[in-house]
Enzyme design. Structure first.
Site, PDB file in Angstrom:
ATOM      1  N   VAL A  88      31.771  22.018   1.224  1.00 47.64           N
ATOM      2  CA  VAL A  88      33.001  22.279   1.974  1.00 47.64           C
ATOM      3  C   VAL A  88      32.805  21.980   3.464  1.00 47.64           C
ATOM      4  O   VAL A  88      33.728  22.125   4.249  1.00 47.64           O
ATOM      5  CB  VAL A  88      33.501  23.729   1.740  1.00 47.64           C
ATOM      6  CG1 VAL A  88      33.875  23.929   0.272  1.00 47.64           C
ATOM      7  CG2 VAL A  88      32.476  24.772   2.166  1.00 47.64           C
ATOM      8  N   HIS A 104      35.548  20.828  -3.877  1.00 49.14           N
ATOM      9  CA  HIS A 104      35.676  22.290  -3.783  1.00 49.14           C
ATOM     10  C   HIS A 104      36.386  22.750  -2.519  1.00 49.14           C
ATOM     11  O   HIS A 104      36.258  23.903  -2.124  1.00 49.14           O
ATOM     12  CB  HIS A 104      34.290  22.938  -3.901  1.00 49.14           C
ATOM     13  CG  HIS A 104      33.684  22.778  -5.267  1.00 49.14           C
ATOM     14  ND1 HIS A 104      32.353  22.928  -5.522  1.00 49.14           N
ATOM     15  CD2 HIS A 104      34.263  22.463  -6.470  1.00 49.14           C
ATOM     16  CE1 HIS A 104      32.117  22.727  -6.818  1.00 49.14           C
ATOM     17  NE2 HIS A 104      33.259  22.432  -7.411  1.00 49.14           N
ATOM     18  N   GLY A 170      21.096  16.506  -4.244  1.00 53.94           N
ATOM     19  CA  GLY A 170      21.073  17.911  -3.836  1.00 53.94           C
ATOM     20  C   GLY A 170      22.046  18.821  -4.547  1.00 53.94           C
ATOM     21  O   GLY A 170      22.721  19.616  -3.910  1.00 53.94           O
TER      22      GLY A 170
HETATM   23  P1  OAD Z   1      23.059  24.800  -5.546  1.00 57.95           P
HETATM   24  O1  OAD Z   1      22.657  25.816  -4.515  1.00 57.95           O
HETATM   25  O2  OAD Z   1      23.342  25.270  -6.919  1.00 57.95           O
HETATM   26  O3  OAD Z   1      21.925  23.693  -5.670  1.00 57.95           O
HETATM   27  C1  OAD Z   1      21.349  23.121  -4.540  1.00 57.95           C
HETATM   28  C2  OAD Z   1      20.396  22.040  -4.980  1.00 57.95           C
HETATM   29  O4  OAD Z   1      19.917  21.410  -3.814  1.00 57.95           O
HETATM   30  C3  OAD Z   1      19.176  22.559  -5.766  1.00 57.95           C
HETATM   31  O5  OAD Z   1      19.019  21.783  -6.946  1.00 57.95           O
HETATM   32  C4  OAD Z   1      18.014  22.324  -4.794  1.00 57.95           C
HETATM   33  O6  OAD Z   1      16.813  21.947  -5.457  1.00 57.95           O
HETATM   34  C5  OAD Z   1      18.532  21.165  -3.965  1.00 57.95           C
HETATM   35  N1  OAD Z   1      17.962  21.043  -2.618  1.00 57.95           N
HETATM   36  C6  OAD Z   1      17.517  22.004  -1.783  1.00 57.95           C
HETATM   37  N2  OAD Z   1      17.127  21.479  -0.619  1.00 57.95           N
HETATM   38  C7  OAD Z   1      17.328  20.136  -0.708  1.00 57.95           C
HETATM   39  C8  OAD Z   1      17.147  19.036   0.166  1.00 57.95           C
HETATM   40  N3  OAD Z   1      16.659  19.200   1.398  1.00 57.95           N
HETATM   41  N4  OAD Z   1      17.469  17.801  -0.261  1.00 57.95           N
HETATM   42  C9  OAD Z   1      17.973  17.611  -1.514  1.00 57.95           C
HETATM   43  N5  OAD Z   1      18.171  18.598  -2.386  1.00 57.95           N
HETATM   44  C10 OAD Z   1      17.866  19.853  -1.986  1.00 57.95           C
HETATM   45  O7  OAD Z   1      24.296  23.993  -4.927  1.00 57.95           O
HETATM   46  P2  OAD Z   1      25.381  23.088  -5.657  1.00 57.95           P
HETATM   47  O8  OAD Z   1      24.813  22.395  -6.835  1.00 57.95           O
HETATM   48  O9  OAD Z   1      26.038  22.292  -4.592  1.00 57.95           O
HETATM   49  O10 OAD Z   1      30.971  26.069  -5.306  1.00 57.95           O
HETATM   50  O11 OAD Z   1      26.385  24.203  -6.160  1.00 57.95           O
HETATM   51  C11 OAD Z   1      27.571  23.792  -6.752  1.00 57.95           C
HETATM   52  C12 OAD Z   1      28.689  24.737  -6.371  1.00 57.95           C
HETATM   53  O12 OAD Z   1      28.326  26.078  -6.657  1.00 57.95           O
HETATM   54  C13 OAD Z   1      29.021  24.765  -4.898  1.00 57.95           C
HETATM   55  O13 OAD Z   1      29.890  23.739  -4.501  1.00 57.95           O
HETATM   56  C14 OAD Z   1      29.655  26.095  -4.722  1.00 57.95           C
HETATM   57  C15 OAD Z   1      28.690  26.909  -5.547  1.00 57.95           C
HETATM   58  O14 OAD Z   1      29.112  28.067  -5.988  1.00 57.95           O
HETATM   59  C16 OAD Z   1      31.985  26.676  -4.680  1.00 57.95           C
HETATM   60  O15 OAD Z   1      31.894  27.247  -3.609  1.00 57.95           O
HETATM   61  C17 OAD Z   1      33.248  26.590  -5.437  1.00 57.95           C
END
Ligand code: OAD
Length: 230
Positions: A88, A104, A170
């Site tokens: 977001v 989102h 990510g």
């Molecule tokens: P998550 O917090 O579930 O996952 C974050 C991912 O980023 C993990 O797989 C980490 O390993 C990875 N990660 C961490 N640091 C990193 C870096 N420097 N470079 C690359 N990857 C890295 O977040 P999302 O998958 O985005 O929804 O979560 C999906 C949705 O769940 C979000 O949009 C949000 C949340 O609830 C809403 O707010 C509706």
């Protein structure tokens, strides 16, 4: 011009200083994120929900795009780049990416609680009780909460189907329908998955997994894509 479609998640912005959801054990002031980012929370305690997003909006004013965001913006030198983000924040846009679809919602926008078509750009980080739309109804964050429909998903599916190259960056790939987008990608096209904790996605062919941080992996990968003929 070949089209690259990129699905990004919270890890994309981690190196900018925005914590991810599941890495930081998904808690905010001892509340699970699902308990704050939901229509039920808004019903029960709108002040708390507004405060949660006000803090995030305030933080967004203080952070900057990282090397990963800037690298993706460079891809536009040679490719038609379409970013589909679960984030977001506006860091892709601030780095220079021109086509960003926010699945989102967007932190810097508010919308009417009576008319979803009334969307406003916020000039300040704070959204308060008593801030209203032109119809006089309370404004809420322009965010897709848990349990709500994802209005942009059809558009995202259509875009993903047109990809010549696909990247996932990510994201833990656990939140649907976003996580299901990978299954609409054409089978044989090149795919990249950049995430330190990337796992093998079953049933997906031709996917190069890069278990590194976005800011570390993307400048090199983008350089390679700009040079290579894929
Ligand atoms: P998550 O917090 O579930 O996952 C974050 C991912 O980023 C993990 O797989 C980490 O390993 C990875 N990660 C961490 N640091 C990193 C870096 N420097 N470079 C690359 N990857 C890295 O977040 P999302 O998958 O985005 O929804 O979560 C999906 C949705 O769940 C979000 O949009 C949000 C949340 O609830 C809403 O707010 C509706």
């Amino acid at each position: 011009m070949k089209r690259i479609v990129i699905l990004s998640g919270a890890g994309m912005s981690a190196e900018s200083g925005i914590s991810t959801f599941r890495d930081s054990n998904g808690l905010w002031k001892n509340h699970r994120i699902e308990e704050v980012a939901s229509p039920e929370a808004w019903e029960r305690n709108p002040e708390m929900v507004l405060e949660f997003y006000n803090q995030r909006r305030k933080q967004l004013c203080e952070v900057k795009p990282n090397a990963g965001h800037f690298a993706l913006a460079r891809l536009e030198e040679k490719f038609d780049v379409q970013i589909v983000t679960q984030n977001v924040d506006d860091l892709h846009e601030r780095a220079g990416s021109s086509k960003v679809l926010h699945l989102h919602g967007e932190l810097k926008k508010a919308r009417s609680t009576v008319d979803p078509n009334l969307i406003y750009e916020l000039e300040h980080w704070e959204l308060k009780l008593g801030d209203t739309c032109k119809k006089g109804a309370q404004l809420r964050p322009h965010i897709v909460w848990f349990g709500e429909a994802v209005p942009m998903i059809d558009k995202a599916v259509a875009l993903v189907k047109t990809a010549d190259i696909f990247m996932v960056i990510g994201t833990s790939m656990v939140v649907y329908p976003a996580a299901g987008l990978i299954h609409y990608v054409t089978r044989e096209i090149p795919k990249f998955y950049i995430d330190p904790k990337a796992f093998a996605v079953h049933g997906v062919e031709n996917m190069e997994v890069i278990r590194k941080k976005a800011g570390e992996a993307l400048p090199g990968l983008v350089e390679r894509l700009l040079k290579e003929v894929l």
